[in-house]
Scaffold this active site. Sequence first.
Site, PDB file in Angstrom:
ATOM      1  N   GLY A  95       0.836  -1.209   0.000  1.00  0.00           N
ATOM      2  CA  GLY A  95       0.000   0.000   0.000  1.00  0.00           C
ATOM      3  C   GLY A  95       0.865   1.251   0.000  1.00  0.00           C
ATOM      4  N   SER A 147      -3.667   6.877  13.939  1.00  0.00           N
ATOM      5  CA  SER A 147      -4.039   8.075  13.169  1.00  0.00           C
ATOM      6  C   SER A 147      -4.331   9.232  14.111  1.00  0.00           C
ATOM      7  CB  SER A 147      -5.289   7.735  12.356  1.00  0.00           C
ATOM      8  OG  SER A 147      -5.888   8.914  11.895  1.00  0.00           O
ATOM      9  N   TYR A 156     -14.110   4.253  11.167  1.00  0.00           N
ATOM     10  CA  TYR A 156     -12.677   4.095  10.870  1.00  0.00           C
ATOM     11  C   TYR A 156     -11.842   4.561  12.063  1.00  0.00           C
ATOM     12  CZ  TYR A 156      -8.017   5.327   9.331  1.00  0.00           C
ATOM     13  OH  TYR A 156      -6.643   5.468   9.274  1.00  0.00           O
ATOM     14  N   LYS A 186      -9.162   2.534  14.902  1.00  0.00           N
ATOM     15  CA  LYS A 186      -7.776   2.886  15.272  1.00  0.00           C
ATOM     16  C   LYS A 186      -7.668   3.023  16.785  1.00  0.00           C
ATOM     17  CE  LYS A 186      -6.010   2.606  11.359  1.00  0.00           C
ATOM     18  NZ  LYS A 186      -5.041   1.562  11.087  1.00  0.00           N
TER      19      LYS A 186
HETATM   20  N1  LIG Z   1      -3.054   7.457   4.363  1.00  0.00           N
HETATM   21  C1  LIG Z   1      -3.418   8.144   5.431  1.00  0.00           C
HETATM   22  O1  LIG Z   1      -3.763   9.332   5.334  1.00  0.00           O
HETATM   23  C2  LIG Z   1      -3.400   7.498   6.798  1.00  0.00           C
HETATM   24  C3  LIG Z   1      -3.494   8.314   7.934  1.00  0.00           C
HETATM   25  C4  LIG Z   1      -3.474   7.712   9.191  1.00  0.00           C
HETATM   26  C5  LIG Z   1      -3.386   6.333   9.303  1.00  0.00           C
HETATM   27  N2  LIG Z   1      -3.315   5.564   8.185  1.00  0.00           N
HETATM   28  C6  LIG Z   1      -3.224   4.111   8.338  1.00  0.00           C
HETATM   29  O2  LIG Z   1      -2.020   3.650   7.775  1.00  0.00           O
HETATM   30  C7  LIG Z   1      -2.182   2.339   7.215  1.00  0.00           C
HETATM   31  C8  LIG Z   1      -1.701   2.335   5.779  1.00  0.00           C
HETATM   32  O3  LIG Z   1      -2.429   3.335   5.051  1.00  0.00           O
HETATM   33  P1  LIG Z   1      -2.213   3.563   3.499  1.00  0.00           P
HETATM   34  O4  LIG Z   1      -2.567   4.975   3.220  1.00  0.00           O
HETATM   35  O5  LIG Z   1      -0.897   3.031   3.080  1.00  0.00           O
HETATM   36  O6  LIG Z   1      -3.382   2.623   2.936  1.00  0.00           O
HETATM   37  P2  LIG Z   1      -3.388   1.639   1.667  1.00  0.00           P
HETATM   38  O7  LIG Z   1      -4.810   1.251   1.446  1.00  0.00           O
HETATM   39  O8  LIG Z   1      -2.635   2.232   0.542  1.00  0.00           O
HETATM   40  O9  LIG Z   1      -2.553   0.394   2.223  1.00  0.00           O
HETATM   41  C9  LIG Z   1      -3.131  -0.621   3.006  1.00  0.00           C
HETATM   42  C10 LIG Z   1      -2.682  -1.950   2.430  1.00  0.00           C
HETATM   43  O10 LIG Z   1      -3.202  -2.987   3.257  1.00  0.00           O
HETATM   44  C11 LIG Z   1      -3.734  -4.020   2.424  1.00  0.00           C
HETATM   45  N3  LIG Z   1      -4.735  -4.699   3.240  1.00  0.00           N
HETATM   46  C12 LIG Z   1      -5.913  -4.226   3.719  1.00  0.00           C
HETATM   47  N4  LIG Z   1      -6.516  -5.143   4.489  1.00  0.00           N
HETATM   48  C13 LIG Z   1      -5.731  -6.247   4.489  1.00  0.00           C
HETATM   49  C14 LIG Z   1      -5.793  -7.520   5.104  1.00  0.00           C
HETATM   50  N5  LIG Z   1      -6.826  -7.884   5.869  1.00  0.00           N
HETATM   51  N6  LIG Z   1      -4.785  -8.403   4.888  1.00  0.00           N
HETATM   52  C15 LIG Z   1      -3.721  -8.063   4.120  1.00  0.00           C
HETATM   53  N7  LIG Z   1      -3.597  -6.863   3.520  1.00  0.00           N
HETATM   54  C16 LIG Z   1      -4.583  -5.971   3.705  1.00  0.00           C
HETATM   55  C17 LIG Z   1      -4.243  -3.318   1.180  1.00  0.00           C
HETATM   56  O11 LIG Z   1      -4.278  -4.156   0.054  1.00  0.00           O
HETATM   57  C18 LIG Z   1      -3.205  -2.194   1.021  1.00  0.00           C
HETATM   58  O12 LIG Z   1      -2.126  -2.614   0.210  1.00  0.00           O
HETATM   59  C19 LIG Z   1      -3.665   2.001   7.377  1.00  0.00           C
HETATM   60  O13 LIG Z   1      -3.814   1.205   8.525  1.00  0.00           O
HETATM   61  C20 LIG Z   1      -4.309   3.355   7.575  1.00  0.00           C
HETATM   62  O14 LIG Z   1      -5.482   3.276   8.333  1.00  0.00           O
HETATM   63  C21 LIG Z   1      -3.312   6.124   6.937  1.00  0.00           C
END
Ligand SMILES: NC(=O)c1ccc[n+]([C@@H]2O[C@H](COP(=O)([O-])OP(=O)(O)OC[C@H]3O[C@@H](n4cnc5c(N)ncnc54)[C@H](O)[C@@H]3O)[C@@H](O)[C@H]2O)c1
Length: 335
Positions: free
Chosen positions: A10, A124, A148, A152
């Site tokens: 991701g 987050s 969501y 967290k």
């Molecule tokens: N992007 C943001 O703004 C942000 C902010 C705060 C927290 N986060 C947290 O950071 C983490 C990563 O975020 P991101 O932006 O890279 O998201 P993203 O969706 O790009 O990456 C998440 C990855 O996890 C994989 N995934 C989801 N559920 C799964 C499962 N059950 N088993 C295996 N793989 C699984 C998806 O295929 C994806 O590749 C997440 O937990 C998100 O909640 C993101």
Amino acid sequence: MSILVTGGLGYIGSHTVNALIEAGYSVVVADNLSNSKAQVLDVLQQITNKNIPFYQIDVTDEQAVNDLFEKHPIEGVMHFAGYKAVGESVLQPLKYYQNNVLSTITLANACKQFQVKKFVFSSSATVYGDNEVPFKETMSLLPTTNPYGETKAMGERILKDWVNSDSSFAVSLLRYFNPIGAHPSGLLGESPNGIPNNLMPYVTQVAKGKLKELQVFGNDYPTSDGTGVRDYIHVMDLAEGHVAALQHVTPGVHIYNLGTGAGTSVFEIIQTFERVNAIKIPYKIVNRRPGDLAFYYADATKAKDELGWYAKRTLEDMCRDAWHFEKSLNLIQIK
Ligand SMILES: NC(=O)c1ccc[n+]([C@@H]2O[C@H](COP(=O)([O-])OP(=O)(O)OC[C@H]3O[C@@H](n4cnc5c(N)ncnc54)[C@H](O)[C@@H]3O)[C@@H](O)[C@H]2O)c1
């Protein structure tokens, strides 16, 4: 010994895999590709010049997770896997609780069973709710406005209770602010499916002509120019923050804000993007989105004092790198 990176293909996970390998770690990636593409693995292997073991598994699947831990000696887990679309979580709360909460429990159980002592969790800034800014790690968590955010907060509580029951485990809860930008190669970045939920991919898609205009959700907030203010952080800085957290983690639970400590408005993002990339972003003011806060940003001093980490890249870098990635997208065909 390897670091297991869940969700490693991701947006944030892939940049962190790269940062971990650059820092000398061996990495194993687990991702079910629900929001990423297998080609990201090829790109990571190309950038790092390393063979990266990859498991296409769902990390809520206990058997699959245990099999992976059996095969690979794991030194620590970085748990990024999860769903992250706030609006979708309101419409499909059970899907969010099921994936985000169950994955955390499944991985913690595997760590307990295989005596893997280090765990870094993607939390987050949402967990602060509408606390006073700047958000500090010592603040009580307030209810968030969506499922969501609750997943967290629950993930944090589960991991704290786990460590309370056995203080030999070392857990770092990383509260991210707003990651944007991309790897400077233009090969890794954020490419959401459908209409983007976040500002920067929306801006880059407007710049590319994929979307007609940017929607600015409200210009009557009590901020300097009326638009929402957030703490944007370059995803490369965020990735390096994970490496620092892993390097410093000691038994117990440690909480860090990973942000810059500075607030930037939507209009400032648009103006900076236009200036550094010499491209116009047409926009339209529309209604506020329910649940959006006027402004928030991090107090980022704890991470600096304890991890020796701080965000180094500028807003200009974020805008330039995000656009570079969007322009490269068709060439490398990662959607
Ligand atoms: N992007 C943001 O703004 C942000 C902010 C705060 C927290 N986060 C947290 O950071 C983490 C990563 O975020 P991101 O932006 O890279 O998201 P993203 O969706 O790009 O990456 C998440 C990855 O996890 C994989 N995934 C989801 N559920 C799964 C499962 N059950 N088993 C295996 N793989 C699984 C998806 O295929 C994806 O590749 C997440 O937990 C998100 O909640 C993101």
